[in-house]
Design an enzyme around this catalytic site. Structure first.
Site, PDB file in Angstrom:
ATOM      1  N   GLU A  98     -36.961  17.695  15.496  1.00  0.00           N
ATOM      2  CA  GLU A  98     -36.618  17.307  16.878  1.00  0.00           C
ATOM      3  C   GLU A  98     -37.175  18.310  17.886  1.00  0.00           C
ATOM      4  O   GLU A  98     -37.124  19.520  17.664  1.00  0.00           O
ATOM      5  CB  GLU A  98     -35.093  17.239  17.013  1.00  0.00           C
ATOM      6  CG  GLU A  98     -34.652  16.833  18.415  1.00  0.00           C
ATOM      7  CD  GLU A  98     -33.308  16.142  18.392  1.00  0.00           C
ATOM      8  OE1 GLU A  98     -33.142  15.173  17.633  1.00  0.00           O
ATOM      9  OE2 GLU A  98     -32.428  16.581  19.140  1.00  0.00           O
ATOM     10  N   TYR A 142     -33.922  13.275  25.422  1.00  0.00           N
ATOM     11  CA  TYR A 142     -33.994  12.719  26.779  1.00  0.00           C
ATOM     12  C   TYR A 142     -32.906  13.353  27.615  1.00  0.00           C
ATOM     13  O   TYR A 142     -31.712  13.105  27.380  1.00  0.00           O
ATOM     14  CB  TYR A 142     -33.774  11.212  26.686  1.00  0.00           C
ATOM     15  CG  TYR A 142     -33.928  10.451  27.976  1.00  0.00           C
ATOM     16  CD1 TYR A 142     -35.180  10.043  28.405  1.00  0.00           C
ATOM     17  CD2 TYR A 142     -32.823  10.119  28.747  1.00  0.00           C
ATOM     18  CE1 TYR A 142     -35.326   9.319  29.584  1.00  0.00           C
ATOM     19  CE2 TYR A 142     -32.957   9.385  29.918  1.00  0.00           C
ATOM     20  CZ  TYR A 142     -34.218   8.989  30.329  1.00  0.00           C
ATOM     21  OH  TYR A 142     -34.365   8.262  31.486  1.00  0.00           O
ATOM     22  N   ALA A 158     -30.289  16.028  29.333  1.00  0.00           N
ATOM     23  CA  ALA A 158     -29.179  16.767  28.712  1.00  0.00           C
ATOM     24  C   ALA A 158     -28.038  16.745  29.699  1.00  0.00           C
ATOM     25  O   ALA A 158     -28.265  16.586  30.906  1.00  0.00           O
ATOM     26  CB  ALA A 158     -29.569  18.200  28.418  1.00  0.00           C
ATOM     27  N   HIS A 218     -35.843   9.348  22.477  1.00  0.00           N
ATOM     28  CA  HIS A 218     -34.420   9.212  22.826  1.00  0.00           C
ATOM     29  C   HIS A 218     -34.312   8.574  24.213  1.00  0.00           C
ATOM     30  O   HIS A 218     -35.177   8.773  25.069  1.00  0.00           O
ATOM     31  CB  HIS A 218     -33.742  10.586  22.870  1.00  0.00           C
ATOM     32  CG  HIS A 218     -33.582  11.221  21.523  1.00  0.00           C
ATOM     33  ND1 HIS A 218     -32.581  12.129  21.248  1.00  0.00           N
ATOM     34  CD2 HIS A 218     -34.266  11.083  20.362  1.00  0.00           C
ATOM     35  CE1 HIS A 218     -32.672  12.523  19.992  1.00  0.00           C
ATOM     36  NE2 HIS A 218     -33.701  11.914  19.430  1.00  0.00           N
ATOM     37  N   ASP A 226     -24.070  12.452  27.556  1.00  0.00           N
ATOM     38  CA  ASP A 226     -22.804  13.084  27.939  1.00  0.00           C
ATOM     39  C   ASP A 226     -22.430  12.680  29.358  1.00  0.00           C
ATOM     40  O   ASP A 226     -23.297  12.456  30.195  1.00  0.00           O
ATOM     41  CB  ASP A 226     -22.934  14.617  27.854  1.00  0.00           C
ATOM     42  CG  ASP A 226     -22.868  15.078  26.410  1.00  0.00           C
ATOM     43  OD1 ASP A 226     -22.089  14.486  25.632  1.00  0.00           O
ATOM     44  OD2 ASP A 226     -23.612  15.994  26.054  1.00  0.00           O
TER      45      ASP A 226
HETATM   46  P1  FAD Z   1     -21.179   6.376  22.154  1.00  0.00           P
HETATM   47  O1  FAD Z   1     -21.628   5.746  20.897  1.00  0.00           O
HETATM   48  O2  FAD Z   1     -21.015   5.486  23.345  1.00  0.00           O
HETATM   49  O3  FAD Z   1     -19.798   7.108  21.831  1.00  0.00           O
HETATM   50  C1  FAD Z   1     -19.181   7.996  22.777  1.00  0.00           C
HETATM   51  C2  FAD Z   1     -17.678   7.970  22.602  1.00  0.00           C
HETATM   52  O4  FAD Z   1     -17.157   6.696  22.983  1.00  0.00           O
HETATM   53  C3  FAD Z   1     -17.212   8.174  21.166  1.00  0.00           C
HETATM   54  O5  FAD Z   1     -15.990   8.859  21.225  1.00  0.00           O
HETATM   55  C4  FAD Z   1     -16.997   6.756  20.637  1.00  0.00           C
HETATM   56  O6  FAD Z   1     -16.055   6.691  19.584  1.00  0.00           O
HETATM   57  C5  FAD Z   1     -16.501   6.043  21.882  1.00  0.00           C
HETATM   58  N1  FAD Z   1     -16.921   4.644  21.951  1.00  0.00           N
HETATM   59  C6  FAD Z   1     -18.110   4.103  21.553  1.00  0.00           C
HETATM   60  N2  FAD Z   1     -18.158   2.798  21.852  1.00  0.00           N
HETATM   61  C7  FAD Z   1     -16.992   2.488  22.466  1.00  0.00           C
HETATM   62  C8  FAD Z   1     -16.454   1.301  23.015  1.00  0.00           C
HETATM   63  N3  FAD Z   1     -17.133   0.163  22.963  1.00  0.00           N
HETATM   64  N4  FAD Z   1     -15.213   1.372  23.579  1.00  0.00           N
HETATM   65  C9  FAD Z   1     -14.503   2.516  23.618  1.00  0.00           C
HETATM   66  N5  FAD Z   1     -14.964   3.688  23.089  1.00  0.00           N
HETATM   67  C10 FAD Z   1     -16.187   3.671  22.533  1.00  0.00           C
HETATM   68  N6  FAD Z   1     -27.689  13.611  24.631  1.00  0.00           N
HETATM   69  C11 FAD Z   1     -28.653  13.564  25.589  1.00  0.00           C
HETATM   70  O7  FAD Z   1     -28.357  13.665  26.790  1.00  0.00           O
HETATM   71  N7  FAD Z   1     -29.980  13.394  25.241  1.00  0.00           N
HETATM   72  C12 FAD Z   1     -30.377  13.265  23.947  1.00  0.00           C
HETATM   73  O8  FAD Z   1     -31.573  13.111  23.670  1.00  0.00           O
HETATM   74  C13 FAD Z   1     -29.381  13.325  22.916  1.00  0.00           C
HETATM   75  N8  FAD Z   1     -29.705  13.167  21.616  1.00  0.00           N
HETATM   76  C14 FAD Z   1     -28.718  13.138  20.659  1.00  0.00           C
HETATM   77  C15 FAD Z   1     -29.062  12.935  19.306  1.00  0.00           C
HETATM   78  C16 FAD Z   1     -28.093  12.929  18.313  1.00  0.00           C
HETATM   79  C17 FAD Z   1     -28.484  12.692  16.877  1.00  0.00           C
HETATM   80  C18 FAD Z   1     -26.732  13.164  18.659  1.00  0.00           C
HETATM   81  C19 FAD Z   1     -25.679  13.191  17.585  1.00  0.00           C
HETATM   82  C20 FAD Z   1     -26.370  13.351  19.988  1.00  0.00           C
HETATM   83  C21 FAD Z   1     -27.353  13.347  20.997  1.00  0.00           C
HETATM   84  N9  FAD Z   1     -27.039  13.515  22.347  1.00  0.00           N
HETATM   85  C22 FAD Z   1     -28.019  13.479  23.320  1.00  0.00           C
HETATM   86  C23 FAD Z   1     -25.634  13.732  22.762  1.00  0.00           C
HETATM   87  C24 FAD Z   1     -24.907  12.404  23.076  1.00  0.00           C
HETATM   88  O9  FAD Z   1     -25.502  11.800  24.196  1.00  0.00           O
HETATM   89  C25 FAD Z   1     -23.444  12.723  23.342  1.00  0.00           C
HETATM   90  O10 FAD Z   1     -22.819  13.159  22.166  1.00  0.00           O
HETATM   91  C26 FAD Z   1     -22.621  11.624  24.024  1.00  0.00           C
HETATM   92  O11 FAD Z   1     -21.390  12.206  24.452  1.00  0.00           O
HETATM   93  C27 FAD Z   1     -22.285  10.430  23.164  1.00  0.00           C
HETATM   94  O12 FAD Z   1     -23.377   9.635  22.956  1.00  0.00           O
HETATM   95  P2  FAD Z   1     -23.284   8.403  21.911  1.00  0.00           P
HETATM   96  O13 FAD Z   1     -24.545   7.670  22.004  1.00  0.00           O
HETATM   97  O14 FAD Z   1     -22.837   8.882  20.584  1.00  0.00           O
HETATM   98  O15 FAD Z   1     -22.099   7.571  22.615  1.00  0.00           O
END
Ligand code: FAD
Length: 292
Positions: free
Chosen positions: A17, A49, A51, A77, A109
């Site tokens: 990454e 993408y 942060a 991303h 986030d």
């Molecule tokens: P979601 O899948 O939407 O989940 C977020 C929270 O909401 C979880 O607690 C989940 O249980 C809950 N949830 C999900 N769907 C629902 C629903 N329908 N109703 C109610 N609750 C729900 N961040 C960046 O800014 N840029 C990046 O490039 C980046 N790359 C990442 C790569 C990886 C492999 C990982 C693990 C994280 C990365 N992140 C990145 C961080 C990520 O954006 C954060 O962790 C963010 O807070 C959650 O993103 P998510 O896509 O997992 O969210």
């Protein structure tokens, strides 16, 4: 090339990454670092993408460059929480036009200070909405999603988090990549639970080589990952000696990867950030296992 078709079942493969530059001034140095990593010919490279809920102008430029110059498959991303529908639609069209087949679909986030704000009027609440849009884009994307062996910090418990993860996968994730972890048992336990919950897509563990003591604090704050005593001792012992800390951190990550492979996990994603020397060292530590 789609990532789902690259996930080997026969031998260990590594992906790396990188993150895009924040400003135009650092574009050339980031581009060079990512090219050095691409020269190692990993299975694929992912480009983050933004942060902290931000967006990024340069993710696609970096991803496209690696793909075109070094023929390394790329995973772009994309986050949605800070964006409008129009912005996301435009990004999806740009990814498609760049010939990138793989998208890591993320919520992102919640921007600092807005955690408790009323978000009901935002265009996106969760990654699942972005995944649905990517599926509708008629671009035949291979879609990745994020998952959390130690639970996403906003989830009330693991059962709820896994239930939401299942919905996300059912909406169209082809594979999942995990948040970093430093204790492989947490990953094995998580894998068991999600398989039991009916999530069957490949799950790529994400391993972060910690190479300096200040990175430990930052990484833990960002990820909330558990620090095993073995790792804490290592930071205590080597934290004040940068060269020794780097060597020990790379050795620890290498050890994690060997253990994963010994437990039949064939594909590992390394959070190499923009450090070609770290990526190269991990790969050379595993050269006989990788056959490289
Ligand atoms: P979601 O899948 O939407 O989940 C977020 C929270 O909401 C979880 O607690 C989940 O249980 C809950 N949830 C999900 N769907 C629902 C629903 N329908 N109703 C109610 N609750 C729900 N961040 C960046 O800014 N840029 C990046 O490039 C980046 N790359 C990442 C790569 C990886 C492999 C990982 C693990 C994280 C990365 N992140 C990145 C961080 C990520 O954006 C954060 O962790 C963010 O807070 C959650 O993103 P998510 O896509 O997992 O969210």
């Amino acid at each position: 090339m789609k990532i789902i078709d690259l996930l080997t079942q026969e031998k260990l493969s590594l992906s790396f990454e990188v993150f895009p530059p924040k400003t135009e001034t650092s574009f050339e140095s980031v581009k060079t670092a990512t090219e050095e990593i691409a020269k190692l010919h990993p299975a694929f490279m992912s480009v983050t993408y933004g942060a902290g809920g931000g967006t990024s102008k340069y993710t696609l430029d970096i991803a496209k460059n690696i793909k075109e110059l070094y023929d390394v498959p790329t995973l772009a991303h994309l986050t949605c929480v800070s964006s409008s529908k129009e912005m996301v639609q435009q990004k999806i069209a740009e990814i498609q036009a760049a010939g990138i087949k793989n998208v890591m679909a993320l919520r992102g986030d919640i921007p600092a200070g807005l955690e408790d704000a009323d978000r009901s009027h935002w265009d996106y609440q969760h990654a699942i909405e972005l995944i649905r849009e990517l599926k509708e884009a008629d671009a035949d994307f291979c879609i990745g999603g994020a998952c959390y062996p130690e639970i996403h910090p906003e989830s009330i418990n693991q059962k709820e988090d896994i239930k939401r993860l299942k919905e996300k996968v059912d909406a169209g994730c082809d594979f999942l990549t995990t948040q970093m972890f430093f204790d492989n048992n947490l990953f094995y336990n998580f894998l068991y639970k999600i398989r039991e919950a009916g999530i069957t897509v490949p799950v790529i563990p994400g391993i972060m080589p910690i190479t300096n003591a200040s990175q430990v604090k930052r990484s833990i704050e960002l990820s909330g990952s558990f620090m095993p005593q073995r790792f804490k001792s290592l930071v205590d012992k080597f934290g004040s000696d940068p060269a020794a800390m780097k060597q020990a951190g790379i050795a620890y990550a290498t050890d994690q990867i060997i253990d994963l492979y010994a437990n039949n996990i064939m594909n590992v994603h390394v959070y190499s950030m923009n450090k070609p020397d770290v990526a190269e060292k991990i790969q050379s530590n595993l050269s006989d296992i990788l056959g490289k």
